[in-house]
Design an enzyme around this catalytic site. Sequence first.
Site, PDB file in Angstrom:
ATOM      1  N   HIS A 184       0.861  -1.189   0.000  1.00  0.00           N
ATOM      2  CA  HIS A 184       0.000   0.000   0.000  1.00  0.00           C
ATOM      3  C   HIS A 184       0.893   1.231   0.000  1.00  0.00           C
ATOM      4  O   HIS A 184       1.660   1.458   0.940  1.00  0.00           O
ATOM      5  CB  HIS A 184      -0.930   0.014   1.215  1.00  0.00           C
ATOM      6  CG  HIS A 184      -1.884   1.172   1.208  1.00  0.00           C
ATOM      7  ND1 HIS A 184      -3.123   1.117   0.597  1.00  0.00           N
ATOM      8  CD2 HIS A 184      -1.772   2.429   1.718  1.00  0.00           C
ATOM      9  CE1 HIS A 184      -3.729   2.273   0.727  1.00  0.00           C
ATOM     10  NE2 HIS A 184      -2.930   3.093   1.409  1.00  0.00           N
ATOM     11  N   CYS A 185       0.825   2.008  -1.051  1.00  0.00           N
ATOM     12  CA  CYS A 185       1.683   3.179  -1.204  1.00  0.00           C
ATOM     13  C   CYS A 185       1.014   4.385  -0.547  1.00  0.00           C
ATOM     14  O   CYS A 185      -0.058   4.826  -0.974  1.00  0.00           O
ATOM     15  CB  CYS A 185       1.949   3.451  -2.681  1.00  0.00           C
ATOM     16  SG  CYS A 185       3.060   4.844  -2.965  1.00  0.00           S
TER      17      CYS A 185
END
Length: 337
Positions: A184-185
Amino acid sequence: MLPSLSLSFRSWCVSSPIISQRSSLGLKLAMVMVHLVYAGILFLFDEDLIEKTKREPWYIALYLLLFFATLVQYFIASCSSPGYVIDVMRAVNEKYSIFQTTSVASKQPASSKNRSLVVTVDGSQLGRNLLGSNTTSWSKLVMDLYPPGTSARTWTCSYCNVEQPPRAKHCHDCDRCVLQFDHHCAWLGTCIGQGNHCRFWWYICGEMALCIWTGILYISYLKANISRAWWKDAIMILLLIALSIVLIFLMLLLLFHSYLILTNQTTYELVRRRRIPYLRSIPERVYPFSKGICKNLYGFCCVRSSMYSMEPLPTPQEIEEKLRPYTCVEVVTCRCC
Protein backbone atom coordinates in the site's frame (compact mmCIF):
# COMPACT_ATOMS: atom_id res chain seq x y z
CA MET A 1 -24.42 2.79 27.04
CA LEU A 2 -24.37 0.07 24.39
CA PRO A 3 -26.75 1.88 22.01
CA SER A 4 -24.58 4.99 22.18
CA LEU A 5 -21.45 2.95 21.41
CA SER A 6 -23.21 1.26 18.52
CA LEU A 7 -24.37 4.60 17.16
CA SER A 8 -20.89 6.10 17.41
CA PHE A 9 -19.38 3.06 15.68
CA ARG A 10 -21.87 3.35 12.82
CA SER A 11 -21.20 7.06 12.43
CA TRP A 12 -17.45 6.33 12.34
CA CYS A 13 -17.94 3.67 9.65
CA VAL A 14 -19.92 6.14 7.54
CA SER A 15 -17.49 9.01 8.01
CA SER A 16 -14.25 6.99 7.58
CA PRO A 17 -14.50 6.74 3.75
CA ILE A 18 -15.05 10.51 3.58
CA ILE A 19 -12.02 11.13 5.81
CA SER A 20 -9.95 8.76 3.66
CA GLN A 21 -10.98 10.56 0.47
CA ARG A 22 -10.15 13.94 1.99
CA SER A 23 -6.73 12.77 3.18
CA SER A 24 -6.01 11.29 -0.25
CA LEU A 25 -6.99 14.56 -1.93
CA GLY A 26 -4.82 16.51 0.51
CA LEU A 27 -1.88 14.22 -0.24
CA LYS A 28 -2.26 14.76 -3.98
CA LEU A 29 -2.39 18.52 -3.51
CA ALA A 30 0.73 18.35 -1.33
CA MET A 31 2.61 16.39 -3.98
CA VAL A 32 1.65 18.93 -6.65
CA MET A 33 2.74 21.79 -4.38
CA VAL A 34 6.15 20.17 -3.75
CA HIS A 35 6.75 19.91 -7.50
CA LEU A 36 5.62 23.50 -8.05
CA VAL A 37 7.86 24.79 -5.25
CA TYR A 38 10.98 23.15 -6.68
CA ALA A 39 10.31 24.40 -10.21
CA GLY A 40 9.01 27.82 -9.11
CA ILE A 41 12.01 28.67 -6.91
CA LEU A 42 14.33 27.67 -9.71
CA PHE A 43 12.71 30.06 -12.19
CA LEU A 44 12.33 32.75 -9.52
CA PHE A 45 15.99 32.77 -8.48
CA ASP A 46 17.86 31.77 -11.64
CA GLU A 47 17.89 34.71 -14.06
CA ASP A 48 20.40 32.94 -16.30
CA LEU A 49 17.89 30.13 -16.82
CA ILE A 50 15.31 32.63 -18.03
CA GLU A 51 17.83 34.10 -20.48
CA LYS A 52 18.73 30.60 -21.65
CA THR A 53 15.03 29.89 -22.15
CA LYS A 54 14.79 32.85 -24.52
CA ARG A 55 17.83 31.68 -26.49
CA GLU A 56 17.02 27.95 -26.45
CA PRO A 57 13.28 27.51 -25.81
CA TRP A 58 13.41 23.80 -26.66
CA TYR A 59 15.49 23.08 -23.54
CA ILE A 60 13.00 24.42 -21.03
CA ALA A 61 10.13 23.08 -23.14
CA LEU A 62 11.46 19.54 -22.70
CA TYR A 63 11.88 20.11 -18.97
CA LEU A 64 8.32 21.38 -18.59
CA LEU A 65 7.07 18.47 -20.70
CA LEU A 66 8.77 16.03 -18.34
CA PHE A 67 7.44 18.00 -15.37
CA PHE A 68 3.80 17.78 -16.46
CA ALA A 69 4.17 14.21 -17.74
CA THR A 70 5.40 13.13 -14.29
CA LEU A 71 2.42 14.77 -12.59
CA VAL A 72 0.08 13.10 -15.06
CA GLN A 73 1.72 9.74 -14.35
CA TYR A 74 1.28 10.35 -10.64
CA PHE A 75 -2.46 10.96 -10.96
CA ILE A 76 -2.91 8.04 -13.35
CA ALA A 77 -1.12 5.66 -10.97
CA SER A 78 -2.96 6.96 -7.90
CA CYS A 79 -6.40 6.87 -9.51
CA SER A 80 -6.10 3.51 -11.26
CA SER A 81 -7.49 0.34 -9.73
CA PRO A 82 -4.92 -2.14 -8.38
CA GLY A 83 -7.27 -5.01 -9.24
CA TYR A 84 -9.74 -5.63 -6.46
CA VAL A 85 -10.81 -9.25 -6.03
CA ILE A 86 -14.44 -8.31 -5.47
CA ASP A 87 -14.59 -6.47 -8.82
CA VAL A 88 -13.00 -9.36 -10.70
CA MET A 89 -15.32 -11.83 -8.97
CA ARG A 90 -18.37 -9.84 -10.08
CA ALA A 91 -17.02 -9.60 -13.62
CA VAL A 92 -16.41 -13.36 -13.74
CA ASN A 93 -19.89 -14.19 -12.47
CA GLU A 94 -21.56 -11.78 -14.87
CA LYS A 95 -19.63 -12.89 -17.93
CA TYR A 96 -20.00 -16.60 -17.22
CA SER A 97 -23.70 -16.23 -16.60
CA ILE A 98 -24.03 -14.53 -19.99
CA PHE A 99 -21.92 -17.20 -21.69
CA GLN A 100 -23.94 -19.96 -20.07
CA THR A 101 -27.29 -18.58 -21.17
CA THR A 102 -26.13 -17.95 -24.73
CA SER A 103 -24.22 -21.27 -25.00
CA VAL A 104 -21.05 -19.45 -25.96
CA ALA A 105 -18.96 -20.31 -22.91
CA SER A 106 -18.10 -23.76 -24.21
CA LYS A 107 -16.69 -22.21 -27.40
CA GLN A 108 -14.26 -19.88 -25.67
CA PRO A 109 -10.60 -20.96 -26.03
CA ALA A 110 -8.35 -21.66 -23.09
CA SER A 111 -6.46 -18.62 -21.93
CA SER A 112 -3.07 -20.30 -21.60
CA LYS A 113 -1.32 -23.61 -21.18
CA ASN A 114 -0.77 -23.22 -17.46
CA ARG A 115 -4.45 -23.23 -16.48
CA SER A 116 -4.48 -19.51 -15.73
CA LEU A 117 -7.67 -17.51 -15.60
CA VAL A 118 -7.85 -14.35 -17.67
CA VAL A 119 -10.58 -11.77 -17.17
CA THR A 120 -11.13 -8.92 -19.60
CA VAL A 121 -13.12 -6.45 -17.56
CA ASP A 122 -14.03 -3.99 -20.31
CA GLY A 123 -14.27 -6.50 -23.14
CA SER A 124 -16.57 -9.31 -24.17
CA GLN A 125 -14.14 -12.23 -23.92
CA LEU A 126 -13.36 -14.27 -20.85
CA GLY A 127 -11.44 -17.48 -21.32
CA ARG A 128 -10.39 -20.28 -19.02
CA ASN A 129 -9.14 -23.81 -19.26
CA LEU A 130 -11.84 -25.69 -17.35
CA LEU A 131 -9.92 -28.96 -17.17
CA GLY A 132 -12.96 -30.88 -18.35
CA SER A 133 -15.32 -29.30 -15.83
CA ASN A 134 -18.34 -27.19 -16.67
CA THR A 135 -18.54 -25.58 -13.24
CA THR A 136 -18.23 -21.82 -13.60
CA SER A 137 -18.71 -20.47 -10.08
CA TRP A 138 -16.08 -18.23 -8.56
CA SER A 139 -15.43 -20.73 -5.77
CA LYS A 140 -14.73 -23.47 -8.30
CA LEU A 141 -12.39 -21.22 -10.27
CA VAL A 142 -10.39 -20.32 -7.18
CA MET A 143 -10.39 -23.90 -5.92
CA ASP A 144 -8.79 -25.13 -9.15
CA LEU A 145 -5.89 -22.72 -8.63
CA TYR A 146 -4.86 -24.42 -5.36
CA PRO A 147 -3.50 -27.94 -4.88
CA PRO A 148 -6.14 -30.63 -4.27
CA GLY A 149 -7.09 -31.04 -0.64
CA THR A 150 -6.44 -27.42 0.35
CA SER A 151 -8.91 -26.20 2.98
CA ALA A 152 -11.36 -23.49 1.98
CA ARG A 153 -10.28 -21.48 5.03
CA THR A 154 -6.85 -21.12 3.47
CA TRP A 155 -8.07 -18.99 0.57
CA THR A 156 -11.14 -17.31 2.14
CA CYS A 157 -10.56 -13.78 3.41
CA SER A 158 -11.76 -13.36 6.99
CA TYR A 159 -12.47 -9.65 6.38
CA CYS A 160 -14.14 -9.59 2.94
CA ASN A 161 -15.48 -13.17 3.18
CA VAL A 162 -14.53 -13.80 -0.46
CA GLU A 163 -12.35 -16.53 -1.93
CA GLN A 164 -8.87 -15.21 -2.61
CA PRO A 165 -6.92 -16.56 -5.59
CA PRO A 166 -3.19 -17.14 -5.08
CA ARG A 167 -1.07 -13.98 -4.65
CA ALA A 168 -4.07 -11.95 -3.45
CA LYS A 169 -4.09 -10.24 -0.04
CA HIS A 170 -6.44 -8.11 1.99
CA CYS A 171 -5.29 -4.49 2.37
CA HIS A 172 -6.35 -3.02 5.72
CA ASP A 173 -5.91 0.54 4.45
CA CYS A 174 -8.20 0.07 1.44
CA ASP A 175 -10.31 -2.60 3.24
CA ARG A 176 -10.34 -4.75 0.09
CA CYS A 177 -8.54 -7.78 -1.27
CA VAL A 178 -6.10 -6.99 -4.08
CA LEU A 179 -4.85 -9.28 -6.86
CA GLN A 180 -1.06 -9.73 -6.74
CA PHE A 181 -0.85 -7.37 -3.79
CA ASP A 182 2.53 -5.62 -3.69
CA HIS A 183 2.16 -2.94 -1.01
CA HIS A 184 0.00 0.00 0.00
CA CYS A 185 1.68 3.18 -1.20
CA ALA A 186 1.08 6.06 1.19
CA TRP A 187 2.29 8.64 -1.35
CA LEU A 188 -0.18 7.49 -3.99
CA GLY A 189 -2.94 6.83 -1.48
CA THR A 190 -3.77 3.44 -3.01
CA CYS A 191 -2.61 -0.16 -3.18
CA ILE A 192 -0.11 -1.35 -5.74
CA GLY A 193 -1.32 -4.55 -7.34
CA GLN A 194 -1.70 -6.29 -10.65
CA GLY A 195 -3.78 -3.50 -12.17
CA ASN A 196 -1.45 -0.56 -11.53
CA HIS A 197 2.03 -2.00 -10.82
CA CYS A 198 3.19 -1.12 -14.35
CA ARG A 199 1.92 2.45 -14.01
CA PHE A 200 3.65 2.68 -10.63
CA TRP A 201 6.98 1.59 -12.16
CA TRP A 202 6.74 4.11 -14.99
CA TYR A 203 5.86 6.85 -12.51
CA ILE A 204 9.03 6.06 -10.53
CA CYS A 205 11.04 6.31 -13.76
CA GLY A 206 9.53 9.68 -14.62
CA GLU A 207 9.96 11.03 -11.11
CA MET A 208 13.60 9.94 -10.99
CA ALA A 209 14.35 11.56 -14.37
CA LEU A 210 12.69 14.77 -13.20
CA CYS A 211 14.70 14.75 -9.97
CA ILE A 212 17.97 14.26 -11.86
CA TRP A 213 17.22 17.11 -14.28
CA THR A 214 16.07 19.43 -11.48
CA GLY A 215 19.21 18.60 -9.48
CA ILE A 216 21.40 19.47 -12.47
CA LEU A 217 19.65 22.86 -12.78
CA TYR A 218 20.10 23.54 -9.06
CA ILE A 219 23.81 22.68 -9.21
CA SER A 220 24.27 24.90 -12.29
CA TYR A 221 22.67 27.80 -10.44
CA LEU A 222 24.89 27.32 -7.37
CA LYS A 223 28.04 27.21 -9.51
CA ALA A 224 27.17 30.48 -11.22
CA ASN A 225 25.62 32.37 -8.27
CA ILE A 226 27.21 30.95 -5.12
CA SER A 227 28.30 34.34 -3.69
CA ARG A 228 25.54 36.72 -4.82
CA ALA A 229 22.87 36.28 -2.13
CA TRP A 230 23.52 34.00 0.84
CA TRP A 231 19.85 33.46 1.71
CA LYS A 232 19.10 32.30 -1.83
CA ASP A 233 22.07 29.96 -1.70
CA ALA A 234 20.90 28.56 1.65
CA ILE A 235 17.42 27.84 0.29
CA MET A 236 18.80 26.21 -2.85
CA ILE A 237 21.27 24.07 -0.89
CA LEU A 238 18.58 22.84 1.53
CA LEU A 239 16.27 21.97 -1.35
CA LEU A 240 19.11 20.24 -3.17
CA ILE A 241 19.94 18.10 -0.11
CA ALA A 242 16.30 17.04 0.21
CA LEU A 243 16.19 16.35 -3.53
CA SER A 244 19.32 14.18 -3.28
CA ILE A 245 17.76 12.08 -0.52
CA VAL A 246 14.60 11.60 -2.57
CA LEU A 247 16.66 10.70 -5.63
CA ILE A 248 18.60 8.00 -3.75
CA PHE A 249 15.33 6.55 -2.45
CA LEU A 250 13.80 6.55 -5.95
CA MET A 251 16.84 4.84 -7.46
CA LEU A 252 16.77 2.07 -4.85
CA LEU A 253 13.01 1.71 -5.26
CA LEU A 254 13.35 1.47 -9.04
CA LEU A 255 16.08 -1.18 -8.81
CA PHE A 256 14.07 -3.17 -6.27
CA HIS A 257 10.88 -3.19 -8.32
CA SER A 258 12.82 -3.97 -11.51
CA TYR A 259 14.16 -7.07 -9.76
CA LEU A 260 10.61 -8.01 -8.70
CA ILE A 261 9.39 -7.60 -12.27
CA LEU A 262 12.15 -9.74 -13.78
CA THR A 263 11.43 -12.55 -11.30
CA ASN A 264 7.62 -12.10 -11.25
CA GLN A 265 7.42 -11.46 -7.51
CA THR A 266 5.75 -8.90 -5.29
CA THR A 267 7.09 -7.02 -2.30
CA TYR A 268 4.68 -8.87 0.00
CA GLU A 269 5.77 -12.27 -1.34
CA LEU A 270 9.45 -11.43 -0.97
CA VAL A 271 9.25 -9.95 2.53
CA ARG A 272 6.64 -12.28 4.04
CA ARG A 273 7.45 -15.46 2.16
CA ARG A 274 7.69 -17.61 5.29
CA ARG A 275 4.32 -16.35 6.52
CA ILE A 276 2.43 -17.15 3.31
CA PRO A 277 1.07 -20.71 3.62
CA TYR A 278 1.45 -21.73 -0.04
CA LEU A 279 5.04 -20.42 -0.27
CA ARG A 280 6.49 -21.91 2.93
CA SER A 281 7.41 -25.26 1.39
CA ILE A 282 9.02 -23.73 -1.71
CA PRO A 283 12.81 -23.18 -1.50
CA GLU A 284 14.02 -19.59 -1.24
CA ARG A 285 15.95 -19.63 -4.51
CA VAL A 286 12.90 -20.72 -6.51
CA TYR A 287 10.64 -18.10 -8.06
CA PRO A 288 7.38 -20.07 -8.25
CA PHE A 289 5.48 -17.72 -10.57
CA SER A 290 8.36 -16.80 -12.90
CA LYS A 291 7.89 -17.74 -16.55
CA GLY A 292 11.30 -16.49 -17.66
CA ILE A 293 12.63 -12.97 -17.96
CA CYS A 294 11.16 -12.24 -21.39
CA LYS A 295 7.70 -13.60 -20.57
CA ASN A 296 7.72 -11.81 -17.23
CA LEU A 297 8.50 -8.51 -18.94
CA TYR A 298 5.87 -9.11 -21.60
CA GLY A 299 3.23 -9.95 -19.03
CA PHE A 300 4.12 -6.87 -17.00
CA CYS A 301 4.44 -4.29 -19.78
CA CYS A 302 2.37 -5.49 -22.72
CA VAL A 303 -0.80 -6.94 -21.15
CA ARG A 304 -3.66 -4.46 -20.94
CA SER A 305 -4.36 -3.05 -17.49
CA SER A 306 -8.02 -4.15 -17.77
CA MET A 307 -6.95 -7.81 -18.09
CA TYR A 308 -6.44 -9.67 -14.85
CA SER A 309 -4.62 -12.98 -14.75
CA MET A 310 -4.94 -15.41 -11.87
CA GLU A 311 -2.15 -17.96 -11.84
CA PRO A 312 -2.36 -21.40 -10.23
CA LEU A 313 0.19 -22.53 -7.71
CA PRO A 314 3.06 -24.48 -9.28
CA THR A 315 2.94 -28.25 -9.16
CA PRO A 316 5.74 -30.26 -7.48
CA GLN A 317 7.01 -31.21 -10.97
CA GLU A 318 7.25 -27.54 -11.94
CA ILE A 319 9.13 -26.71 -8.73
CA GLU A 320 11.58 -29.54 -9.38
CA GLU A 321 12.09 -28.21 -12.90
CA LYS A 322 12.88 -24.75 -11.53
CA LEU A 323 15.30 -26.28 -9.01
CA ARG A 324 17.23 -28.12 -11.71
CA PRO A 325 20.61 -26.44 -12.31
CA TYR A 326 21.38 -24.93 -15.70
CA THR A 327 23.48 -26.84 -18.20
CA CYS A 328 25.83 -25.22 -20.72
CA VAL A 329 23.35 -25.81 -23.54
CA GLU A 330 20.51 -24.25 -21.53
CA VAL A 331 22.64 -21.20 -20.78
CA VAL A 332 23.36 -20.74 -24.49
CA THR A 333 19.69 -21.23 -25.39
CA CYS A 334 18.65 -18.76 -22.66
CA ARG A 335 16.56 -21.10 -20.57
CA CYS A 336 16.11 -18.34 -17.96
CA CYS A 337 14.35 -16.24 -20.60
